[in-house]
Design a protein around this motif. Structure first.
Motif, PDB file in Angstrom:
ATOM      1  N   GLU A 139       0.835  -1.206   0.000  1.00  9.83           N
ATOM      2  CA  GLU A 139       0.000   0.000   0.000  1.00  9.83           C
ATOM      3  C   GLU A 139       0.866   1.250   0.000  1.00  9.83           C
ATOM      4  O   GLU A 139       0.566   2.230  -0.695  1.00  9.83           O
ATOM      5  CB  GLU A 139      -0.923  -0.002   1.224  1.00  9.83           C
ATOM      6  CG  GLU A 139      -1.962  -1.110   1.215  1.00  9.83           C
ATOM      7  CD  GLU A 139      -2.813  -1.102   2.474  1.00  9.83           C
ATOM      8  OE1 GLU A 139      -2.821  -0.059   3.169  1.00  9.83           O
ATOM      9  OE2 GLU A 139      -3.473  -2.119   2.762  1.00  9.83           O
ATOM     10  N   ILE A 140       1.921   1.224   0.787  1.00  5.39           N
ATOM     11  CA  ILE A 140       2.807   2.387   0.863  1.00  5.39           C
ATOM     12  C   ILE A 140       3.506   2.620  -0.467  1.00  5.39           C
ATOM     13  O   ILE A 140       3.697   3.767  -0.896  1.00  5.39           O
ATOM     14  CB  ILE A 140       3.823   2.198   2.008  1.00  5.39           C
ATOM     15  CG1 ILE A 140       3.093   2.296   3.353  1.00  5.39           C
ATOM     16  CG2 ILE A 140       4.937   3.243   1.935  1.00  5.39           C
ATOM     17  CD1 ILE A 140       3.953   2.033   4.554  1.00  5.39           C
TER      18      ILE A 140
ATOM     19  N   PHE B 297       1.465   8.858   7.032  1.00  2.66           N
ATOM     20  CA  PHE B 297       0.335   8.159   6.402  1.00  2.66           C
ATOM     21  C   PHE B 297      -0.843   8.128   7.373  1.00  2.66           C
ATOM     22  O   PHE B 297      -0.670   7.994   8.564  1.00  2.66           O
ATOM     23  CB  PHE B 297       0.730   6.745   6.004  1.00  2.66           C
ATOM     24  CG  PHE B 297       1.812   6.705   4.955  1.00  2.66           C
ATOM     25  CD1 PHE B 297       1.512   6.965   3.626  1.00  2.66           C
ATOM     26  CD2 PHE B 297       3.120   6.435   5.317  1.00  2.66           C
ATOM     27  CE1 PHE B 297       2.504   6.925   2.666  1.00  2.66           C
ATOM     28  CE2 PHE B 297       4.118   6.407   4.342  1.00  2.66           C
ATOM     29  CZ  PHE B 297       3.816   6.674   3.026  1.00  2.66           C
TER      30      PHE B 297
ATOM     31  N   ILE C 254       2.353   2.128  -3.446  1.00  3.79           N
ATOM     32  CA  ILE C 254       1.423   2.822  -4.336  1.00  3.79           C
ATOM     33  C   ILE C 254       1.356   4.305  -3.989  1.00  3.79           C
ATOM     34  O   ILE C 254       1.394   5.176  -4.875  1.00  3.79           O
ATOM     35  CB  ILE C 254       0.027   2.181  -4.260  1.00  3.79           C
ATOM     36  CG1 ILE C 254       0.068   0.742  -4.790  1.00  3.79           C
ATOM     37  CG2 ILE C 254      -0.990   3.003  -5.041  1.00  3.79           C
ATOM     38  CD1 ILE C 254      -1.196  -0.054  -4.541  1.00  3.79           C
ATOM     39  N   LYS C 255       1.293   4.610  -2.707  1.00  2.00           N
ATOM     40  CA  LYS C 255       1.149   6.006  -2.272  1.00  2.00           C
ATOM     41  C   LYS C 255       2.405   6.829  -2.550  1.00  2.00           C
ATOM     42  O   LYS C 255       2.326   7.930  -3.090  1.00  2.00           O
ATOM     43  CB  LYS C 255       0.804   6.047  -0.785  1.00  2.00           C
ATOM     44  CG  LYS C 255      -0.587   5.509  -0.466  1.00  2.00           C
ATOM     45  CD  LYS C 255      -0.855   5.505   1.028  1.00  2.00           C
ATOM     46  CE  LYS C 255      -2.248   4.969   1.326  1.00  2.00           C
ATOM     47  NZ  LYS C 255      -2.521   4.918   2.788  1.00  2.00           N
ATOM     48  N   VAL C 256       3.575   6.291  -2.188  1.00  8.37           N
ATOM     49  CA  VAL C 256       4.798   7.096  -2.349  1.00  8.37           C
ATOM     50  C   VAL C 256       5.197   7.209  -3.816  1.00  8.37           C
ATOM     51  O   VAL C 256       5.847   8.189  -4.213  1.00  8.37           O
ATOM     52  CB  VAL C 256       5.975   6.536  -1.528  1.00  8.37           C
ATOM     53  CG1 VAL C 256       5.653   6.540  -0.044  1.00  8.37           C
ATOM     54  CG2 VAL C 256       6.404   5.153  -1.995  1.00  8.37           C
ATOM     55  N   SER C 257       4.808   6.250  -4.651  1.00  6.11           N
ATOM     56  CA  SER C 257       5.231   6.268  -6.049  1.00  6.11           C
ATOM     57  C   SER C 257       4.498   7.310  -6.875  1.00  6.11           C
ATOM     58  O   SER C 257       5.012   7.760  -7.907  1.00  6.11           O
ATOM     59  CB  SER C 257       5.024   4.887  -6.680  1.00  6.11           C
ATOM     60  OG  SER C 257       5.809   3.906  -6.049  1.00  6.11           O
ATOM     61  N   ASP C 258       3.304   7.703  -6.446  1.00  8.36           N
ATOM     62  CA  ASP C 258       2.502   8.665  -7.197  1.00  8.36           C
ATOM     63  C   ASP C 258       3.287   9.968  -7.384  1.00  8.36           C
ATOM     64  O   ASP C 258       3.716  10.596  -6.423  1.00  8.36           O
ATOM     65  CB  ASP C 258       1.191   8.945  -6.457  1.00  8.36           C
ATOM     66  CG  ASP C 258       0.205   9.705  -7.323  1.00  8.36           C
ATOM     67  OD1 ASP C 258       0.489  10.865  -7.661  1.00  8.36           O
ATOM     68  OD2 ASP C 258      -0.856   9.136  -7.652  1.00  8.36           O
TER      69      ASP C 258
ATOM     70  N   GLY D  10       2.277  -1.616  -6.419  1.00 10.98           N
ATOM     71  CA  GLY D  10       2.176  -2.359  -5.167  1.00 10.98           C
ATOM     72  C   GLY D  10       2.588  -3.809  -5.258  1.00 10.98           C
ATOM     73  O   GLY D  10       2.711  -4.487  -4.240  1.00 10.98           O
TER      74      GLY D  10
ATOM     75  N   PHE E  32       0.757  13.060  -6.073  1.00  6.81           N
ATOM     76  CA  PHE E  32       0.274  13.126  -4.700  1.00  6.81           C
ATOM     77  C   PHE E  32       1.197  12.416  -3.707  1.00  6.81           C
ATOM     78  O   PHE E  32       0.920  12.400  -2.510  1.00  6.81           O
ATOM     79  CB  PHE E  32      -1.128  12.526  -4.615  1.00  6.81           C
ATOM     80  CG  PHE E  32      -2.133  13.252  -5.459  1.00  6.81           C
ATOM     81  CD1 PHE E  32      -2.654  14.476  -5.053  1.00  6.81           C
ATOM     82  CD2 PHE E  32      -2.547  12.738  -6.681  1.00  6.81           C
ATOM     83  CE1 PHE E  32      -3.574  15.150  -5.832  1.00  6.81           C
ATOM     84  CE2 PHE E  32      -3.467  13.409  -7.470  1.00  6.81           C
ATOM     85  CZ  PHE E  32      -3.984  14.624  -7.049  1.00  6.81           C
ATOM     86  N   GLY E  33       2.265  11.817  -4.196  1.00  5.20           N
ATOM     87  CA  GLY E  33       3.214  11.137  -3.321  1.00  5.20           C
ATOM     88  C   GLY E  33       4.598  11.736  -3.459  1.00  5.20           C
ATOM     89  O   GLY E  33       4.762  12.900  -3.832  1.00  5.20           O
TER      90      GLY E  33
END
Length: 267
Positions: free
Chosen positions: A28-29, A267, A31-35, A65, A38-39
């Protein structure tokens, strides 16, 4: 979560020092940091961890992910971080990956790792030589290579055609073709001469990236086996160059790894 962003030949990941940090739900992390809007913005997440069977461990996750088996550029960055931060005490050390133990040699400068050599182990041809498939209604030829993760190497006959490929439009057709039920990394190669090849790559789970270390190794290996280049070849990628050599059936990759910035994210 504290992190450092690093890149090897433009292949950038968010790295977390798990000698100090604990990371829950890394998929999950990732996906979030790779954006990149928004990351943090990266090709994925890599955890730098202690190991029971090697000097250091690399645990990698793609931008979508999914867990990655191996990343050559990531391995160099992990090696640099571990060496620079004193987690390894020698210029020669081992790294645990999901694709097995890798052997590292660091070339230091002023006490810090500058060039990193990775023994990537042996590769295996996994297709006919070459094999033909239909991609979006067009017949294509590829050479399948496994180097701890799966690759399909395609050749183009001019540098212009390589540069003009619209991978954002067609990349997923290659990655998700029914021939590859686990999906595949796809490399597109132009052979300039026996010592230089040019490459673009569509990585499974991440899309087009500026570089792929395992992809460079797979492409060099396929081209050597075709007899179209020498056993030491420079692979020119969008993000920089990697030197790949084949010695006694072992593939070696040499290149730099660099820090981009450090930060902290909640997060």
């Amino acid at each position: 979560m504290k992190f450092v962003k690093m890149q090897g030949a433009g292949n950038d990941y968010v790295y977390v020092d798990c000698f100090k940090e604990k990371v829950k739900n890394p998929s999950e992390i990732a996906i979030k940091v790779s954006d990149r809007h928004f990351g943090v913005g990266s090709d994925g997440l890599i955890l730098i961890c202690p190991s029971d069977i090697a000097d250091v461990k690399m645990d990698m996750y793609n931008a979508d992910g999914s867990r990655g088996l191996m990343c050559g550029n990531g391995a160099r960055c992990v090696a640099k971080y571990a060496y620079d931060h004193g987690y390894v005490k020698s210029e020669n050390f081992t790294m645990e990956t999901c694709a097995g133990i890798k052997y590292i040699k660091v070339e230091p400068k002023n006490g810090k790792a500058e060039y990193i050599n990775v023994n990537m182990g042996k590769a295996v041809i996994t297709s006919e030589f070459p094999e033909k498939i239909l991609i979006n209604g067009e017949e294509k030829e590829f050479i399948g290579v496994d180097i701890g993760n799966p690759h399909a190497v395609y050749y183009v006959d001019s540098l212009e055609k390589l540069h003009n490929m619209d991978l954002n439009r067609v990349g997923e057709y290659y990655e998700k073709h029914e021939r590859f039920p686990q999906k595949v990394n796809s490399e597109f190669i132009y052979i300039k001469d026996r010592k230089n090849i040019y490459m673009r790559v569509w990585e499974r789970g991440s899309g087009e990236t500026l570089a792929c270390g395992t992809g460079a190794c797979a492409s060099a290996f396929a081209t050597i086996k075709k007899g179209d280049c020498d056993t030491s070849v420079r692979v020119h990628l969008l993000g920089g160059d990697l030197d790949i050599s084949l010695e006694n059936d072992e593939i070696y990759m040499r290149g730099k790894a660099e820090y981009v910035f450090t930060g902290e994210i909640n997060f």
